[in-house]
Write a protein that holds these residues in place. Structure first.
Motif, PDB file in Angstrom:
ATOM      1  N   THR A   1      -5.861  15.702  -3.282  1.00 48.35           N
ATOM      2  CA  THR A   1      -4.612  15.584  -4.044  1.00 48.35           C
ATOM      3  C   THR A   1      -4.164  16.961  -4.523  1.00 48.35           C
ATOM      4  OG1 THR A   1      -5.222  13.369  -4.795  1.00 48.35           O
ATOM      5  CG2 THR A   1      -3.521  14.519  -6.055  1.00 48.35           C
ATOM      6  N   LEU A   2      -5.093  17.712  -5.097  1.00 43.49           N
ATOM      7  CA  LEU A   2      -4.756  19.048  -5.584  1.00 43.49           C
ATOM      8  C   LEU A   2      -4.294  19.956  -4.448  1.00 43.49           C
ATOM      9  CD1 LEU A   2      -7.666  19.669  -8.127  1.00 43.49           C
ATOM     10  CD2 LEU A   2      -5.263  19.237  -8.666  1.00 43.49           C
TER      11      LEU A   2
ATOM     12  N   ARG B   1       4.026  -0.410   1.127  1.00 39.13           N
ATOM     13  CA  ARG B   1       3.106  -1.558   1.093  1.00 39.13           C
ATOM     14  C   ARG B   1       1.743  -1.169   0.517  1.00 39.13           C
ATOM     15  NH1 ARG B   1       5.489  -2.097   6.335  1.00 39.13           N
ATOM     16  NH2 ARG B   1       3.605  -1.236   7.321  1.00 39.13           N
ATOM     17  N   SER B   2       1.671   0.023  -0.085  1.00 37.79           N
ATOM     18  CA  SER B   2       0.424   0.545  -0.661  1.00 37.79           C
ATOM     19  C   SER B   2      -0.693   0.651   0.363  1.00 37.79           C
ATOM     20  CB  SER B   2      -0.041  -0.340  -1.842  1.00 37.79           C
ATOM     21  OG  SER B   2       0.900  -0.319  -2.882  1.00 37.79           O
ATOM     22  N   GLN B   3      -0.318   0.870   1.631  1.00 38.53           N
ATOM     23  CA  GLN B   3      -1.303   1.079   2.690  1.00 38.53           C
ATOM     24  C   GLN B   3      -1.502   2.591   2.852  1.00 38.53           C
ATOM     25  OE1 GLN B   3       1.046  -1.665   5.423  1.00 38.53           O
ATOM     26  NE2 GLN B   3      -1.067  -2.190   6.058  1.00 38.53           N
ATOM     27  N   PHE B   4      -2.213   3.156   1.890  1.00 35.87           N
ATOM     28  CA  PHE B   4      -2.307   4.609   1.790  1.00 35.87           C
ATOM     29  C   PHE B   4      -3.143   5.219   2.912  1.00 35.87           C
ATOM     30  CE2 PHE B   4      -1.751   2.910  -2.533  1.00 35.87           C
ATOM     31  CZ  PHE B   4      -0.488   3.423  -2.785  1.00 35.87           C
ATOM     32  N   ARG B   5      -4.196   4.578   3.307  1.00 33.97           N
ATOM     33  CA  ARG B   5      -5.021   5.103   4.401  1.00 33.97           C
ATOM     34  C   ARG B   5      -4.232   5.101   5.713  1.00 33.97           C
ATOM     35  NH1 ARG B   5     -10.296   5.499   2.689  1.00 33.97           N
ATOM     36  NH2 ARG B   5     -10.807   4.262   0.820  1.00 33.97           N
TER      37      ARG B   5
ATOM     38  N   ASN C   1      -3.331  10.401  -1.561  1.00 32.57           N
ATOM     39  CA  ASN C   1      -4.707  10.798  -1.861  1.00 32.57           C
ATOM     40  C   ASN C   1      -5.063  10.512  -3.315  1.00 32.57           C
ATOM     41  OD1 ASN C   1      -6.035  11.928   0.521  1.00 32.57           O
ATOM     42  ND2 ASN C   1      -4.385  13.446   0.517  1.00 32.57           N
ATOM     43  N   TYR C   2      -4.104  10.667  -4.199  1.00 32.48           N
ATOM     44  CA  TYR C   2      -4.326  10.349  -5.611  1.00 32.48           C
ATOM     45  C   TYR C   2      -4.694   8.880  -5.768  1.00 32.48           C
ATOM     46  CZ  TYR C   2      -3.462  10.097 -10.647  1.00 32.48           C
ATOM     47  OH  TYR C   2      -3.594   9.901 -12.005  1.00 32.48           O
TER      48      TYR C   2
ATOM     49  N   LEU D   1       4.097  16.141  -0.673  1.00 36.82           N
ATOM     50  CA  LEU D   1       4.133  15.356  -1.911  1.00 36.82           C
ATOM     51  C   LEU D   1       3.668  13.922  -1.683  1.00 36.82           C
ATOM     52  CD1 LEU D   1       7.529  16.638  -3.380  1.00 36.82           C
ATOM     53  CD2 LEU D   1       5.237  17.136  -4.256  1.00 36.82           C
ATOM     54  N   ALA D   2       4.098  13.330  -0.588  1.00 30.91           N
ATOM     55  CA  ALA D   2       3.682  11.965  -0.279  1.00 30.91           C
ATOM     56  C   ALA D   2       2.182  11.901   0.004  1.00 30.91           C
ATOM     57  CB  ALA D   2       4.471  11.434   0.910  1.00 30.91           C
TER      58      ALA D   2
END
Length: 645
Positions: free
Chosen positions: A83-84, A43-47, A74-75, A68-69
């Motif tokens: 991300t790195l 759902r693009s709820q990354f936080r 973070n990206y 990876l997720a």
């Protein structure tokens, strides 16, 4: 490009995770947390996904799918350093894991954005070494590798730009961009914005250059121009009396953003007018750049018929002063990506612009191209350190081609800044033909009152005018631009006055104190005389040279507009040779002009001709310069009648 690429890559990550039935963990609770996080990621709820992802890692620190997720999330949140860290951890766990290939790609992209070109090239090369990668991303990776190689070479041979941030009030706002200067570089105009929110208003401001080299407190350009809506990306004609700019979502227009024009009389700017359907469309038009005489405009649009997403287009005024349909500048300038913020130099032959569709150092780089016989050259990257991994936009180059001004936009962790800089332009990127300017006032020779006059500038080897403008209605002021490698004829005329002409080259500007030439026009009256300074003959010949055509056209136009005026065309020589020979030569030269006008259907009763030989010098024949002054064709009003038939 980056937004679309990010969406595609993250979708690929999630799809890959969804297809797997087993993960690289034996901890069931870690697996449960990861499954919970995946629902947020879908759902693009990354936080929101971060907490269950961290819980999963607490249970199993080597759970590669979680790393990876988390890197992907973070990206999407713009956290490059995190991300790195996440992707590097995943690659440390298993550098050959098939689902880690996207990590190599994204690490390479982030390093590229950070100007870490060596590391970027290495990770992208590893990504490209795999045969099972996506074709579109392979192409993108190959382009980035080419850019890395270009950047590394550019950084080993930097150009001496001597870049400096503009001091004092020129950078006093939260954001300032799109600088443009007056032709004498004593005023700087720019777009200012108080903050990053869409609610923050964009307006056009200007500062004056002070004697100590600093800039004055910025002022709004005009209440007629700045409004509650957004105004920006302005460009001015060389005389500072025509302004074009972008305005969005407020004024009545054709699309979301349109280009508008305002004119200055005295100290006041007119209410802006939409530039109409030849320029604007239902698409997005913005970032105009105006030629020195205000008769050609370059701008950016994403309308149909272009070559990429945003292209550079141009339109010119026709003989009636109407804008012609805009044309695309073509593949020498435009690519399948974005070309923005064009700047046309005062010489009308050199264009600078920003692009992310060519080999460069990352983001938007600045390029230049020069026009020969209406054909643009291949675009040239302006090199390092002017260009770097940040976006470089909105360039302005001084008329002499030596000084530049531009904007550097920097994205920081929690902020964004846009500042104005100046730099010295290296010889490699200076225009082929530098320009300078001539300014002054046009006035009535009898009363001294300022005049609004038509001013035409011709290249003397071409009977078509090179540029056309008018002096200010209230002040009589004017400014014209001259470029190297050209010999110009300048013609000044106004209704009810006898025209005047001048002949200049770029090098002749030095003879004028502070580039100033005040022009006084004689009212049309009996006895008024003007020298036709741009009539040319070969030595001891009386056939008209082709570069006389612009002068002859002005004479023709005056006679057609003043049919009640009768004139005498007289020929004059220096004192070299016999008096009889000089009389015959001067008469034949005057007759050549007379015959041309008859050929153009000027009524024979309106013109006469006569030769005076060496009898009426206007300077002593004591040196070559004075002798050249005495070799002339004069145009004198002999009578004025009330009968115009």
């Amino acid at each position: 490009m980056r937004i679309a690429l990010t969406t595609l890559i993250c979708f690929s990550f999630l799809t890959a995770f969804a297809q797997g039935t087993k993960y690289h963990t034996i901890d069931k609770r870690a697996e449960k947390y990861y499954e919970e996080a995946r629902q947020y990621l879908k759902r693009s709820q990354f936080r929101e996904a971060m907490e269950p992802l961290q819980d999963a890692l607490d249970k199993d620190p080597n759970f590669i799918e979680v790393w990876l997720a988390m890197g992907s999330a973070n990206y999407r949140l713009g956290r490059d350093s995190l991300t790195l860290a996440c992707f590097h951890k995943a690659l440390e766990i298993d550098p050959d894991y098939s689902k880690s290939m996207y990590a190599y790609f994204l690490i390479g992209e982030i390093y590229f954005k950070q100007s870490n070109y060596e590391e970027s090239k290495a990770y992208l090369a590893h990504y490209l070494s795999r045969e099972d990668t996506d074709l579109k991303k392979r192409i993108q990776a190959e382009v980035m590798v080419d850019n890395c190689q270009f950047a590394l070479k550019a950084m080993t041979s930097p150009f001496d730009y001597h870049i400096e941030i503009l001091p004092d009030f020129a950078n006093s706002f939260k954001l300032q961009y799109f600088p443009v200067l007056s032709v004498d570089q004593q005023k700087i105009y720019f777009t200012r914005r108080e903050g990053l929110s869409v609610k923050n208003d964009e307006d056009i401001f200007y500062s004056d250059k002070l004697k100590d080299g600093s800039w004055s407190v910025p002022q709004s350009i005009s209440d007629n121009i700045n409004s509650e809506f957004n105004e920006g990306a302005a460009s001015l004609s060389a005389d500072g009396r025509m302004l074009v700019f972008t305005s969005c979502d407020g004024r009545r227009g054709y699309g979301s953003c349109d280009i508008y024009v305002s004119y200055k009389e005295g100290n006041n700017w007119s209410v802006p007018e939409n530039m109409g359907p030849m320029i604007n469309s239902a698409a997005w038009e913005a970032q105009p750049s105006l030629s020195a005489d205000g008769r050609t405009i370059y701008f950016v649009s994403n309308k149909q018929g272009g070559m990429g997403r945003k292209d550079i287009w141009s339109s010119s005024k026709n003989k009636k002063g109407k804008w012609e349909p805009a044309i695309n500048l073509g593949k020498k300038i435009n690519t399948n990506k974005d070309e923005i913020s064009p700047f046309i130099h005062a010489n009308g032959e050199s264009i600078y612009f920003s692009s992310n569709g060519r080999i460069g150092l990352g983001g938007l780089d600045i390029y230049m191209s020069e026009k020969t016989d209406s054909v643009w050259s291949e675009a040239l990257n302006l090199g390092y350190p002017l260009n770097d991994a940040h976006d470089q936009v909105s360039l302005y180059i001084s008329s002499d081609g030596e000084k530049g001004y531009y904007t550097i936009e920097k994205k920081m962790r929690h902020d964004f800044e846009s500042k104005l800089y100046s730099f010295d332009l290296p010889d490699s990127f200076q225009v082929s033909n530098k320009s300078s300017y001539l300014r002054g006032t046009v006035s009535d020779a009898s009363s001294g009152a300022p005049l609004q006059a038509d001013i035409k500038l011709y290249k003397l080897n071409n009977e078509k005018y090179f540029s056309e403008l008018s002096s200010d209605k209230k002040t009589g002021t004017y400014t014209v631009v001259l470029s190297e490698s050209n010999h110009y004829g300048l013609y000044v005329s106004a209704t009810g006055y006898l025209f005047k002409d001048f002949s200049f080259s770029f090098e002749d500007i030095d003879q004028f104190d502070e580039n100033l030439l005040d022009i006084k026009l004689e009212p049309v009256k009996v006895g008024a005389i003007t020298v036709l300074g741009n009539i040319f003959f070969d030595f001891n010949e009386y056939s008209l040279q082709r570069k006389s055509m612009s002068e002859l056209k002005e004479v023709y136009d005056f006679l057609r507009q003043n049919p009640n005026v009768k004139v005498e065309i007289s020929g004059h020589t220096d004192n070299i040779g016999s008096a009889q020979y000089n009389m015959e030569l001067s008469t034949k030269r005057a007759k050549s002009v007379y015959d041309f006008l008859l050929f153009k259907r000027i009524r024979p009763e309106q013109i006469t001709y006569v030769g005076y030989g060496q009898d009426k010098p206007i300077a002593p024949n004591d040196n070559l310069e004075n002798q050249s002054k005495n070799r002339r064709i004069e145009f004198k009003i002999s009578s004025i009648s009330s009968d115009t038939k």
